[in-house]
Design an enzyme around this catalytic site. Sequence first.
Site, PDB file in Angstrom:
ATOM      1  N   GLY A  88       3.407   1.537  10.783  1.00  0.00           N
ATOM      2  CA  GLY A  88       3.386   0.997  12.114  1.00  0.00           C
ATOM      3  C   GLY A  88       2.741  -0.472  11.859  1.00  0.00           C
ATOM      4  CD  GLU A  92      -5.706   3.793   6.873  1.00  0.00           C
ATOM      5  OE1 GLU A  92      -5.841   3.687   8.174  1.00  0.00           O
ATOM      6  OE2 GLU A  92      -5.020   2.982   6.041  1.00  0.00           O
ATOM      7  CG  HIS A 108      -7.575  -1.027   7.732  1.00  0.00           C
ATOM      8  ND1 HIS A 108      -8.534  -0.175   7.125  1.00  0.00           N
ATOM      9  CD2 HIS A 108      -6.608  -0.704   8.226  1.00  0.00           C
ATOM     10  CE1 HIS A 108      -7.767   0.946   7.216  1.00  0.00           C
ATOM     11  NE2 HIS A 108      -6.480   0.578   8.092  1.00  0.00           N
ATOM     12  CD  GLU A 133      -2.794   1.197   2.321  1.00  0.00           C
ATOM     13  OE1 GLU A 133      -2.604   0.695   3.302  1.00  0.00           O
ATOM     14  OE2 GLU A 133      -3.892   1.802   2.287  1.00  0.00           O
ATOM     15  CG  HIS A 193      -6.132   1.067  12.685  1.00  0.00           C
ATOM     16  ND1 HIS A 193      -6.213   2.299  12.690  1.00  0.00           N
ATOM     17  CD2 HIS A 193      -5.436   0.758  11.481  1.00  0.00           C
ATOM     18  CE1 HIS A 193      -6.034   2.843  11.442  1.00  0.00           C
ATOM     19  NE2 HIS A 193      -5.668   1.730  10.584  1.00  0.00           N
ATOM     20  CD  GLU A 194      -3.076  -1.686  10.705  1.00  0.00           C
ATOM     21  OE1 GLU A 194      -3.916  -2.143   9.471  1.00  0.00           O
ATOM     22  OE2 GLU A 194      -2.795  -0.752  11.142  1.00  0.00           O
TER      23      GLU A 194
HETATM   24  N1  BES Z   1      -3.020   1.150   5.932  1.00  0.00           N
HETATM   25  C1  BES Z   1      -2.125   1.650   6.819  1.00  0.00           C
HETATM   26  C2  BES Z   1      -0.623   1.286   6.587  1.00  0.00           C
HETATM   27  C3  BES Z   1      -0.057   2.280   5.684  1.00  0.00           C
HETATM   28  C4  BES Z   1       0.383   3.700   6.113  1.00  0.00           C
HETATM   29  C5  BES Z   1       0.175   2.000   4.420  1.00  0.00           C
HETATM   30  C6  BES Z   1       0.841   4.617   5.397  1.00  0.00           C
HETATM   31  C7  BES Z   1       0.871   2.863   3.715  1.00  0.00           C
HETATM   32  C8  BES Z   1       1.041   4.121   3.837  1.00  0.00           C
HETATM   33  C9  BES Z   1      -2.553   0.899   8.196  1.00  0.00           C
HETATM   34  O1  BES Z   1      -3.616   0.595   8.410  1.00  0.00           O
HETATM   35  C10 BES Z   1      -2.409   1.904   9.252  1.00  0.00           C
HETATM   36  O2  BES Z   1      -3.049   3.004   9.514  1.00  0.00           O
HETATM   37  N2  BES Z   1      -1.169   2.144  10.083  1.00  0.00           N
HETATM   38  C11 BES Z   1      -0.734   2.967  10.740  1.00  0.00           C
HETATM   39  C12 BES Z   1      -0.854   2.331  12.250  1.00  0.00           C
HETATM   40  C13 BES Z   1      -2.313   2.694  12.852  1.00  0.00           C
HETATM   41  C14 BES Z   1      -2.712   1.858  14.058  1.00  0.00           C
HETATM   42  C15 BES Z   1      -2.643   4.145  13.114  1.00  0.00           C
HETATM   43  C16 BES Z   1       0.674   3.225  10.785  1.00  0.00           C
HETATM   44  O3  BES Z   1       1.324   2.582   9.989  1.00  0.00           O
HETATM   45  O4  BES Z   1       1.059   4.327  11.086  1.00  0.00           O
HETATM   46 ZN    ZN Z   2      -5.093   1.979   8.840  1.00  0.00          ZN
END
Ligand code: BES
Ligand code: ZN
Length: 818
Positions: free
Chosen positions: A390, A449, A430, A252, A426-427
């Site tokens: 994250g 998101e 999704h 992603e 969170h995940e």
């Molecule tokens: N889908 C995102 C991961 C992501 C973030 C992919 C930016 C590509 C670019 C994932 O669901 C996400 O939001 N991850 C967060 C952690 C979350 C608990 C807020 C992250 O990676 O910061």
């Molecule tokens: Zn997310």
Amino acid sequence: MSTASAKLLAGEDFASDDDLVNDWPSGANQRLENEDASVVPPVRLRLASSKPNRKRQRLHRISSCTAFVFASMACFLGIFLGLLLVLAANEKCNTQLHNDSSISVAEKRVKNISSECPTYPWPELRLPTSVEPVKYTLTIRPNLTTFVSTGNVDIDLNINSRTDLIVLHAHGLNVTSYQITVDGTHINAQKENCEFLGQLAFKLSNAVNQGEKVQLSIRFVGQVSDDLVGLYKNTHYSSDGSKSYSAVTQFEPTDARKMFPCFDEPAFKAVFQVSIERERRHTSKANMALQKTDIVDGQIEVDHFAPSVKMSTYLVAIAVFDFANVTEMTKHTTHPIRVSIHANQDMIKGKADLALETAIKGLEYLETFFKVPFPLEKQDLLALDDFAEGAMENWGLITFRDSLLLYDQNRSTTRSKEMIATVVVHELAHQWFGNLVTMKWWNDLWLNEGFANFIEYFVTDRIFPDWKLMDQFYVENLLPGLFLDGMTTSHAISVPVHDPAEIGGIFDAISYQKGASIIRMFMGLSGEEPFKLGLQEYLEHYKYQNAEGSDLWEILQKHIPSMGDVSLIDVATAWTTQVGYPLVQARLENSGTTLVIFNQTRFLSLIDERTDDRMAHKWPIPIIYKTDSTMQSKTVWMKGNNGRNLNVILPTPAKWVIANADGSGFYRVLYDQAIYHELAKQLKLDHTALSAVDRAAVLYDAFSFVKSGHLRLETLMNLLAYLESGKETDRAPWVVVLGQLRQIEDLIEDPDMIDTFQAYERRLVAATYSNLGWELTESHSDRQLQAEMVAFVCRLELQDCVQSALIRFSDWLVDNSS
Ligand code: BES
Ligand code: ZN
């Protein structure tokens, strides 16, 4: 320094607000309460550039703008106020770093295609829709010795309209051979690639017609890269110094094209049947469950995974590793789901329990809440040493940075416990919001998101109710969301993006925190049950498909036909398509029997950016109010189009009012002096007359209004004065205060000034620090506040804190398991 400010900082009694009017430094900041006219360039839509995530918010660095404003500050109050200005200017400098061009990244790229790829037949960023993938049969061989990856993919294609061009994505791949068949018969085709666009085009010798069965087969060579995107190398260093490698993916938003040629846009959903060749000593994982393993020779095996559900390319994932795992089955789901935590052998021991418990409870809760069964047999959660984000929600194979998955009961912090649980939820959220129903295009990224961010609080609060997580929603979502959205560099929640670079840029506080905040606002206005029923219908209706914001609003509206006399579609459209948020002003009239809400305008932090066109922004605003005499909140609407003042007759006269109770709405309220005066009195008398979130919101708005020049510093300091008593032991207001004070202090360069300012800070925090103490308390949020308070106070070198820290440090040197 003015006497009044000196007194305040020295701890003496507070004089009246009026004493301080003349202390304002000359210039823009001289504007006082409730005044907010200015003239400057039009608001341009620029992409906000700050890094997205609340888990790792970027620190704002002090820039040369800071130094300049500093030089002009003379007396203490001047400097203090100057600091607030600097903070705002500094924010501007930071948020504009990536926005200094008037032509968009996408426009630039399109302009350059003809020079970069002169003969390329499809000079567009988006793929044509004449051809769409139905099924990928993919074999991939990531070599963990040479770090070369070879693969072959057969893609079954649907022809939507007659064409002689097949265009898909491929980036950094070397195509070694290809073949195209139409209804089983080979057809000649010319390959062109444009690395600049990350695309591959096949010009067919004869056009293909709608309905014909076309298969495109490609052999390719790529790499197991070092750059944390596409298919990349994860390196683990063991305690004995040895190194081990694994191969994992992060696709992603637009990096699936780096591992295999594919139609790398979220609306091209297809089935993926994946096989992975690996060494015998390794294990491999993919989105779906393993079906069988073939032995190629003694050391090489091929794992074949079940065909996937229909999904987008950015959710495809594979991993090849030699990790250990902990596994358990869910009990309260439609079918048992095998949930496994995977991590390096020397990392996982005793540290997987929290993630496993949360994942199981989370899947069970979400399945019931959304009323759509989780469609896969298994859910793997993988802890990685090297990970740019994250965590990532790949369907059935979620990846995490190890610190966000592994929890050590004896050593990890309460904060880390909370982060692990919320990130897992969170995940998992999704898996429905994003994976099952996906945004049509990245402009609606917030549908993924914002929802996942909201649900992470909402559901974790249900799984671990004693953590009181919804109380933290304000400081973790509204606070960063209101901050970023108060800049002209912000963008609307739903934002046009075209280029991969632009897409990466919107994983920010607007999509995440503002998105989550307005979802909470809608759920609050409509009630949990109708909102839930709407979500259930939306997921059922659009499952395995794509949707956009308006599709969700239409379904929700059926379940929530009216909110007062405003429609959900109108409210949702206004809040998702307009950048920014309103500032409203509130005062009490007629001896406290009439609440007047007036002056809806867009809040902008910087006076220089406040042009008249911010008046053009209008929102239907739910004014959710309570007063000192009626604590049950009520909602009235300030509509964008029906004049600017709203008069609410109160049943009993009020001394003060909170016009955005519990921070339910995404806006700021500027009260008049009389209300602030009463609020400050109330806080000193009995702060619990306001909820913890109300206290946090009033204080955060007040800090922001001082920075923006809407409010006098003295009013803020008067509000803060109640903290000195040490009775404030709730985390939300303290998060606001400690964060804001810290920001201001970070900007002070003059050592004398630091001393004076720190003395003031010590006075505010000392009593609460000693009330909280160092002994571990039961309450989850008290423990977090204790840690935050100790960190703040020890930094201020309060003697008791330093001594206690040193004693604990010596104990730890003797017994480092403590
Ligand atoms: N889908 C995102 C991961 C992501 C973030 C992919 C930016 C590509 C670019 C994932 O669901 C996400 O939001 N991850 C967060 C952690 C979350 C608990 C807020 C992250 O990676 O910061
Ligand atoms: Zn997310």
